[in-house]
Design a protein around this motif. Structure first.
Motif: not given
Length: 189
Positions: A148-176
């Protein structure tokens, strides 16, 4: 199909056209136009050179229209078009009819495109490429930085399958993340 469902279908069609144009390499189109300049009529050649930008501009204009003609609750708690005040927006219906007549297809984001979008995001925010792990779920992809880059150490991106929109989320497991993202898409969170 309800007014809200029709609008969602129409938005997906417009985004699909925009995504297809954005994925197209303008340099490849220019090279194709140069290679075939002598064998194409001037109208076809002009369209080949301007079609990508025309598609992007038209998609952006339709996105503006669909942003104004979105559904929300009225004072009686009914879902209506906030621009028209009707349950079945005639503007959305007209745009949907035109798109349907030309048989546009939704092109969902695939794993390579999700990786490309996540890579672009991290290059812009971290200033350099970041190793990525892409996990898939029914309505999107989770992009986890390998380091992880220093500015987002505990976050992941979610990319919407239909729109391609990006949102930043806490680093939960994939199912959560999948559960939380579905709730988010349906107006929750």
């Amino acid at each position: 199909m309800s007014g809200r469902d029709l609008r969602e279908w129409t938005v997906l069609q417009v985004r699909s056209a925009m995504t297809a144009a954005m994925r197209t390499d303008p340099r490849a189109l220019d090279a194709l136009a140069e290679k075939n300049a002598g064998s194409l009529d001037p109208y076809t050649l002009s369209f080949l050179r301007t079609g990508r930008m025309l598609t992007l501009a038209t998609s952006a204009a339709l996105t503006t229209v669909l942003t104004a003609h979105r559904y929300g609750r009225d004072r009686h708690d009914r879902f209506v078009c906030v621009a028209c005040g009707t349950g079945r927006c005639p503007t959305v219906r007209a745009v949907a009819d035109v798109l349907s007549a030309y048989a546009l297809q939704v092109h969902p984001v695939d794993r390579p495109e999700a990786w490309r979008r996540a890579d672009d995001y991290y290059v812009r925010t971290a200033g350099h490429p970041v190793p990525l792990i892409i996990d898939s779920f029914d309505v999107g992809f989770v992009a986890r930085p390998g380091l992880p880059p220093p500015q987002t150490p505990d976050n992941v991106l979610v990319i919407d399958r239909n729109t391609g929109a990006l949102t930043l989320w806490p680093a939960y497991d994939t199912d959560t993340l999948a559960t939380k993202y579905r709730t988010y898409k349906h107006g929750g969170l």
